[in-house]
Scaffold this motif. Structure first.
Motif, PDB file in Angstrom:
ATOM      1  N   ILE A   1      59.631  92.672  61.927  1.00 21.82           N
ATOM      2  CA  ILE A   1      58.618  93.420  61.184  1.00 21.82           C
ATOM      3  C   ILE A   1      59.328  94.390  60.240  1.00 21.82           C
ATOM      4  CG2 ILE A   1      56.599  94.932  61.333  1.00 21.82           C
ATOM      5  CD1 ILE A   1      56.561  94.108  64.410  1.00 21.82           C
ATOM      6  N   LYS A   2      59.101  94.218  58.932  1.00 17.28           N
ATOM      7  CA  LYS A   2      59.648  95.153  57.944  1.00 17.28           C
ATOM      8  C   LYS A   2      58.519  96.114  57.570  1.00 17.28           C
ATOM      9  CE  LYS A   2      62.057  93.494  54.588  1.00 17.28           C
ATOM     10  NZ  LYS A   2      62.379  92.826  53.296  1.00 17.28           N
ATOM     11  N   THR A   3      58.753  97.387  57.806  1.00 14.69           N
ATOM     12  CA  THR A   3      57.720  98.382  57.584  1.00 14.69           C
ATOM     13  C   THR A   3      58.188  99.464  56.622  1.00 14.69           C
ATOM     14  OG1 THR A   3      56.187  99.891  58.698  1.00 14.69           O
ATOM     15  CG2 THR A   3      58.370  99.740  59.617  1.00 14.69           C
ATOM     16  N   HIS A   4      57.240 100.022  55.908  1.00 15.84           N
ATOM     17  CA  HIS A   4      57.498 101.116  54.970  1.00 15.84           C
ATOM     18  C   HIS A   4      57.849 102.369  55.784  1.00 15.84           C
ATOM     19  CE1 HIS A   4      57.240 102.888  51.035  1.00 15.84           C
ATOM     20  NE2 HIS A   4      56.398 103.814  51.456  1.00 15.84           N
ATOM     21  N   ALA A   5      58.944 103.038  55.439  1.00 19.53           N
ATOM     22  CA  ALA A   5      59.370 104.252  56.161  1.00 19.53           C
ATOM     23  C   ALA A   5      60.021 105.211  55.165  1.00 19.53           C
ATOM     24  CB  ALA A   5      60.329 103.889  57.276  1.00 19.53           C
ATOM     25  N   PRO A   6      59.217 105.885  54.332  1.00 19.53           N
ATOM     26  CA  PRO A   6      59.768 106.700  53.252  1.00 19.53           C
ATOM     27  C   PRO A   6      60.329 108.056  53.684  1.00 19.53           C
ATOM     28  CG  PRO A   6      57.393 106.855  53.236  1.00 19.53           C
ATOM     29  CD  PRO A   6      57.769 105.877  54.319  1.00 19.53           C
ATOM     30  N   SER A   7      59.864 108.577  54.808  1.00 16.68           N
ATOM     31  CA  SER A   7      60.284 109.923  55.214  1.00 16.68           C
ATOM     32  C   SER A   7      61.020 109.885  56.551  1.00 16.68           C
ATOM     33  CB  SER A   7      59.060 110.844  55.337  1.00 16.68           C
ATOM     34  OG  SER A   7      58.253 110.421  56.419  1.00 16.68           O
ATOM     35  N   GLU A   8      61.715 110.971  56.826  1.00 14.17           N
ATOM     36  CA  GLU A   8      62.447 111.086  58.090  1.00 14.17           C
ATOM     37  C   GLU A   8      61.487 111.105  59.278  1.00 14.17           C
ATOM     38  OE1 GLU A   8      65.725 110.589  59.957  1.00 14.17           O
ATOM     39  OE2 GLU A   8      65.776 110.840  57.782  1.00 14.17           O
ATOM     40  N   SER A   9      60.326 111.752  59.115  1.00 15.93           N
ATOM     41  CA  SER A   9      59.356 111.788  60.225  1.00 15.93           C
ATOM     42  C   SER A   9      58.780 110.395  60.496  1.00 15.93           C
ATOM     43  CB  SER A   9      58.233 112.788  59.933  1.00 15.93           C
ATOM     44  OG  SER A   9      57.454 112.366  58.836  1.00 15.93           O
ATOM     45  N   ALA A  10      58.511 109.619  59.449  1.00 11.33           N
ATOM     46  CA  ALA A  10      58.009 108.255  59.633  1.00 11.33           C
ATOM     47  C   ALA A  10      59.062 107.405  60.344  1.00 11.33           C
ATOM     48  CB  ALA A  10      57.633 107.634  58.287  1.00 11.33           C
ATOM     49  N   ARG A  11      60.326 107.542  59.929  1.00 15.67           N
ATOM     50  CA  ARG A  11      61.403 106.783  60.576  1.00 15.67           C
ATOM     51  C   ARG A  11      61.508 107.136  62.054  1.00 15.67           C
ATOM     52  NH1 ARG A  11      65.412 104.457  57.097  1.00 15.67           N
ATOM     53  NH2 ARG A  11      64.799 104.758  54.936  1.00 15.67           N
ATOM     54  N   SER A  12      61.391 108.416  62.350  1.00 12.67           N
ATOM     55  CA  SER A  12      61.482 108.874  63.735  1.00 12.67           C
ATOM     56  C   SER A  12      60.335 108.303  64.583  1.00 12.67           C
ATOM     57  CB  SER A  12      61.460 110.403  63.765  1.00 12.67           C
ATOM     58  OG  SER A  12      61.448 110.867  65.084  1.00 12.67           O
TER      59      SER A  12
ATOM     60  N   PRO B   1      66.553 102.020  52.109  1.00 12.84           N
ATOM     61  CA  PRO B   1      66.208 103.356  51.619  1.00 12.84           C
ATOM     62  C   PRO B   1      64.784 103.789  51.953  1.00 12.84           C
ATOM     63  CG  PRO B   1      67.231 102.053  49.884  1.00 12.84           C
ATOM     64  CD  PRO B   1      67.010 101.143  51.038  1.00 12.84           C
ATOM     65  N   GLU B   2      63.842 102.840  51.936  1.00 16.72           N
ATOM     66  CA  GLU B   2      62.452 103.200  52.221  1.00 16.72           C
ATOM     67  C   GLU B   2      61.790 102.254  53.225  1.00 16.72           C
ATOM     68  OE1 GLU B   2      59.989 103.997  48.915  1.00 16.72           O
ATOM     69  OE2 GLU B   2      61.352 105.476  48.086  1.00 16.72           O
ATOM     70  N   ASN B   3      62.604 101.529  54.003  1.00 15.52           N
ATOM     71  CA  ASN B   3      61.996 100.651  54.994  1.00 15.52           C
ATOM     72  C   ASN B   3      62.898 100.486  56.208  1.00 15.52           C
ATOM     73  OD1 ASN B   3      63.817  98.355  54.564  1.00 15.52           O
ATOM     74  ND2 ASN B   3      62.800  98.155  52.603  1.00 15.52           N
ATOM     75  N   LEU B   4      62.278 100.027  57.278  1.00 13.97           N
ATOM     76  CA  LEU B   4      62.979  99.682  58.520  1.00 13.97           C
ATOM     77  C   LEU B   4      62.529  98.287  58.925  1.00 13.97           C
ATOM     78  CD1 LEU B   4      62.456 102.922  60.674  1.00 13.97           C
ATOM     79  CD2 LEU B   4      64.543 102.205  59.530  1.00 13.97           C
ATOM     80  N   THR B   5      63.445  97.524  59.500  1.00 15.18           N
ATOM     81  CA  THR B   5      63.086  96.218  60.051  1.00 15.18           C
ATOM     82  C   THR B   5      63.317  96.266  61.550  1.00 15.18           C
ATOM     83  OG1 THR B   5      63.689  95.105  57.999  1.00 15.18           O
ATOM     84  CG2 THR B   5      63.513  93.734  59.967  1.00 15.18           C
TER      85      THR B   5
ATOM     86  N   LEU C   1      52.128  96.201  68.845  1.00 14.53           N
ATOM     87  CA  LEU C   1      53.080  96.942  68.011  1.00 14.53           C
ATOM     88  C   LEU C   1      52.716  96.819  66.536  1.00 14.53           C
ATOM     89  CD1 LEU C   1      55.605  98.657  67.620  1.00 14.53           C
ATOM     90  CD2 LEU C   1      56.951  96.532  67.641  1.00 14.53           C
ATOM     91  N   ILE C   2      52.350  95.643  66.109  1.00 15.81           N
ATOM     92  CA  ILE C   2      51.953  95.447  64.707  1.00 15.81           C
ATOM     93  C   ILE C   2      50.777  96.345  64.354  1.00 15.81           C
ATOM     94  CG2 ILE C   2      50.893  93.788  63.108  1.00 15.81           C
ATOM     95  CD1 ILE C   2      52.712  91.641  64.437  1.00 15.81           C
ATOM     96  N   ASP C   3      49.800  96.435  65.251  1.00 14.46           N
ATOM     97  CA  ASP C   3      48.642  97.301  65.007  1.00 14.46           C
ATOM     98  C   ASP C   3      49.062  98.755  64.819  1.00 14.46           C
ATOM     99  OD1 ASP C   3      46.887  95.165  65.103  1.00 14.46           O
ATOM    100  OD2 ASP C   3      46.281  95.538  67.190  1.00 14.46           O
ATOM    101  N   LEU C   4      50.017  99.220  65.615  1.00 15.86           N
ATOM    102  CA  LEU C   4      50.492 100.602  65.481  1.00 15.86           C
ATOM    103  C   LEU C   4      51.255 100.818  64.164  1.00 15.86           C
ATOM    104  CD1 LEU C   4      51.733 101.311  69.107  1.00 15.86           C
ATOM    105  CD2 LEU C   4      49.804 102.407  67.947  1.00 15.86           C
ATOM    106  N   LEU C   5      52.006  99.806  63.749  1.00 17.03           N
ATOM    107  CA  LEU C   5      52.831  99.953  62.543  1.00 17.03           C
ATOM    108  C   LEU C   5      52.041  99.802  61.244  1.00 17.03           C
ATOM    109  CD1 LEU C   5      56.050  98.058  63.692  1.00 17.03           C
ATOM    110  CD2 LEU C   5      55.666 100.542  63.583  1.00 17.03           C
ATOM    111  N   ARG C   6      50.830  99.281  61.316  1.00 17.64           N
ATOM    112  CA  ARG C   6      50.019  99.109  60.101  1.00 17.64           C
ATOM    113  C   ARG C   6      49.803 100.434  59.376  1.00 17.64           C
ATOM    114  NH1 ARG C   6      48.626  94.001  59.661  1.00 17.64           N
ATOM    115  NH2 ARG C   6      48.089  92.786  61.494  1.00 17.64           N
ATOM    116  N   ALA C   7      49.727 101.526  60.102  1.00 15.76           N
ATOM    117  CA  ALA C   7      49.513 102.849  59.498  1.00 15.76           C
ATOM    118  C   ALA C   7      50.652 103.241  58.552  1.00 15.76           C
ATOM    119  CB  ALA C   7      49.366 103.904  60.595  1.00 15.76           C
TER     120      ALA C   7
END
Length: 166
Positions: free
Chosen positions: A93-104, A122-126, A139-145
């Protein structure tokens, strides 16, 4: 009327070109749907194991098994009992993660679901996760946000518990 349900069909087949096409062609000709199919080498040289997920009643299942057994390259076919079967799937799952709080937060979800981060941009996590299809869906449902950029799923593969083999 018989109850419609998912069936997990395990087939031991010869590991050679064209077998997958013959199996999928059988489903097409008979009007049966394949919800998921995974194929890989088995523990026996020259043989592969197919895990086919199909939806239908017991009559449809019986027809699928009879038709699969008519294919020369099919060695053995078995309907796996969901209660006595280990089912797992792999998902990236590749998800958008632009901020440090989102990554955490995403990292915390990955840890809770026993997944792991396999790539950082730079702006995503897999993330990589294995488990039941229901666990992956949760997990996918949680990451949709956070905004999912891409999902790659293998489809379920299964093996019977205990000493029964196919």
């Amino acid at each position: 009327m018989d109850e419609q349900k998912n069936h997990i069909i395990s087939a031991l087949v010869m590991h050679r070109p064209g077998v997958l096409q013959r199996v999928s062609g059988l489903f097409t000709r008979r009007g049966f749907n394949i919800d998921s199919i995974t194929v890989g080498p088995s523990e026996q040289d020259g043989l592969a194991r197919m895990t086919i997920i199909s939806h239908g009643d017991d009559k449809i299942l019986e027809q699928i098994i009879k038709q699969l057994n008519k294919i020369i390259e099919v060695i053995k076919v078995r309907d796996l009992d969901p209660e006595g079967t280990v089912v797992r799937e792999l998902c990236l799952i590749k998800t958008h993660a632009p901020s440090e709080s989102a990554r955490s937060e995403i990292l915390q979800y990955a840890n809770i679901f026993r997944g792991r981060i396999v790539d950082v941009g730079p702006e995503n996590l897999t993330l990589e996760i294995t488990g039941t299809p229901e666990k992956i869906d949760a997990l996918i449902d949680l990451l949709r946000a956070y905004g999912i950029k891409e999902i790659a799923r293998t489809g379920p593969t299964a093996i019977s518990r205990g000493s029964k083999t196919i």
